[in-house]
Write an enzyme that holds these catalytic residues in place. Structure first.
Site, PDB file in Angstrom:
ATOM      1  CD  GLU A   1       7.653  34.071 -10.193  1.00 24.34           C
ATOM      2  OE1 GLU A   1       8.655  34.467  -9.458  1.00 24.34           O
ATOM      3  OE2 GLU A   1       7.889  33.494 -11.206  1.00 24.34           O
TER       4      GLU A   1
ATOM      5  CB  CYS B   1      12.452  32.439 -10.181  1.00 22.12           C
ATOM      6  SG  CYS B   1      10.947  31.679 -10.028  1.00 22.12           S
TER       7      CYS B   1
ATOM      8  CD  GLU C   1       1.873  34.549 -12.091  1.00 19.22           C
ATOM      9  OE1 GLU C   1       1.676  35.041 -13.262  1.00 19.22           O
ATOM     10  OE2 GLU C   1       2.762  33.696 -12.012  1.00 19.22           O
TER      11      GLU C   1
END
Length: 515
Positions: A275, A309, A489
């Site tokens: 990620e 992010c 996830e």
């Protein structure tokens, strides 16, 4: 990373909390956790120590030694030994122990929240939601654990085949510093639910809550060695992902580091979940509810001091509503209180470090030099409380007059810097939104749901929000496209990344063989 919940509860009063002292065991005791207990690193090389700094004050709380090769070997060996016991349990048994661990976290929530604020500098109400939401992730995967199973396929003549979905073995995890508890929970919960064991390395900037979670697992009855925590910087992470007994790595962080981990894992043909970064677009059409759009833009840029992010840092606004949108946005941003993260009414806490704050301010200077105009913020703010003078507090920055070729529009800043860009047509904004090597997230604000779904289908990103931003309830997959990552996830998708399929054919007849 991101938020599980993103808004303060209605009616919260501005309450000045008692300033907690730094006397919680998570800080004062050893921060490595191997085979069920806190341990000092065997590495005694003083040159490999790193400082644990409180972002809110700039105060050095202590020095921590990086785990060396011997420590990593110990942690992996403990996980390997525990794997036989843990993987042999039924999913129901594992789920019960994980549920109990989540309950222990809830019972000690204040300590977890306090540690998270000390570690990250984010406002306390934000940290509270992080802890609560990610503890729900552990509960979710505890419920998933009994459901992990294979399939059955009837074949001619009474023969049949079946599949087994089996754990991979010892998994390695490396977390980022913006959501440290989330990193430990999001990576450990699916791994453990599937029967794997784990060695986890938090960021050296935020080492505390992962150890506290490890203690909760053991206190709940999870066998020693199932979840281990090693502390360290880049070298420790490299030792972990190169270890021959690691079956899979899960990493959250920058694209360059993710690429190195992927290359290291390729040497051992290890599975990876990555990620990575983002430069996500938030598109506000002319028919949008501008009040909600402004709220969404703030959530997409200024939570956790902009250190998220998935943030929608390229805010595309239709030219017909740009002035009105900016008025609302400016009014709301000006009301954001900057200061002590332990105060409930603080909305902007401290940037993670001096170095990172200077990097963010550097991007703002580059933007100004390239022709952008600062509509608001973009400077260091020193709170009135002298105890906070050593922290780096940045005013949320709104940049206007931006164009797509600017450095600040193309590169991930990872700070509270919003770039506002006008657009005229749907086709134009989709093309511009996709003109990036990243593909983590995106958002659309419009009252026309037909348009929303059409635009969603065209955006090249793993997570899209319609009329909101940065909300991730447990069970919703999170992962990126393009250079923003591999895998997902926070959902059932994770089970596929932490298990492998074994096919079994069972013959019910004589062997049909020409020999």
């Amino acid at each position: 990373m991101l938020r599980t919940l993103c808004v303060r509860p209605a009616g919260v009063q501005a309450v000045l909390l008692r300033r907690w002292t730094h006397n919680i065991p998570a800080i004062d005791q050893p921060l490595n956790f191997i085979n069920g207990e806190r341990v000092e690193a065997a590495n005694t090389d003083k040159t490999q120590e790193f400082e644990l700094v409180e972002p809110a004050t700039g105060k050095v709380l202590r020095k921590v030694q990086s785990a060396g090769k011997g420590d990593v070997n110990r942690a992996v060996a403990a996980a390997r030994e525990a794997f036989d016991v843990w993987s042999d349990m039924s999913g129901m048994e594992r789920g019960k122990l994980m549920t109990k661990a989540a309950q222990i976290v809830k019972e000690n929530e204040d300590d977890f929240v306090k540690a998270e604020v000390i570690d990250t500098g984010k406002p306390i109400w934000e940290a509270r939601y992080d802890i609560q939401g990610c503890t729900e992730t552990i509960e979710y995967f505890a419920g998933v654990a009994p459901t992990i199973m294979g399939t059955h396929l009837p074949l001619p003549g009474g023969s049949f085949a079946y599949t087994r979905r089996e754990p991979l073995g010892v998994c390695g995890g490396i977390g980022a510093w913006n959501y440290p508890y989330q990193m430990a929970a999001w990576k450990s919960a699916p791994a453990l639910a599937c029967g794997n064991t784990m060695v986890f390395k938090p960021s050296q900037l935020t080492p505390i809550t992962a150890v506290m979670l490890a203690e909760a697992y053991v206190q709940a009855g999870v066998p020693k060695g199932v979840f281990n925590v090693i502390q360290g910087e880049a070298e420790t992470g490299t030792l972990l992902n190169l270890h021959p007994d690691i079956a899979k790595m899960s990493f959250t962080g920058s694209v360059p580091t993710g690429a190195k981990i992927m290359a290291n894992c390729a040497k051992g043909i290890k599975q990876v979940t990555l990620e990575l970064g983002g430069k996500s677009p938030l598109i506000i059409f002319g028919d949008a509810d501008l009040e909600n759009a402004a709220k969404g833009a703030i959530l997409a840029n200024f939570m956790t001091q902009g250190q998220v992010c998935s943030n929608g840092t390229r805010v595309f606004v239709h030219t017909s509503v740009l002035p009105q949108f900016l008025d609302i946005l400016l009014e709301k941003t000006k009301r954001m209180k900057i200061g002590d993260p332990f105060q409930e009414d603080t909305m902007v806490g401290a940037t993670i470090s001096k170095a990172h704050a200077e990097k963010v301010l550097g991007y703002i200077e580059i933007a100004k030099n390239e022709g952008a105009e600062i509509l608001y913020g973009g400077e260091r703010v020193i709170p009135d409380d002298p105890k906070l003078a050593g922290g780096y507090y940045l005013g949320p920055c709104i940049l206007v007059g931006c164009h797509d070729d600017m450095t600040v529009v193309k590169e991930e800043v990872f700070g509270s810097v919003m770039s506002v860009l006008p657009f005229d047509t749907e086709e134009e904004v989709i093309r511009r939104a996709n003109n990036t090597c990243f593909g983590l997230a995106g958002g659309v604000f419009t009252k026309d749901l037909s348009r929303a779904h059409k635009v969603v289908s065209k955006l090249q990103a793993g997570s899209i929000y319609v009329n909101n931003y940065n909300v991730y309830p447990v069970g919703v997959p999170f992962g990126g496209h393009k250079m923003s990552g591999i895998g997902s996830e926070n959902s059932l998708e994770s089970v596929n990344h932490y298990t492998q399929v074994k096919s079994v054919y069972v013959e019910a007849n004589d062997v049909d063989c020409p020999y």
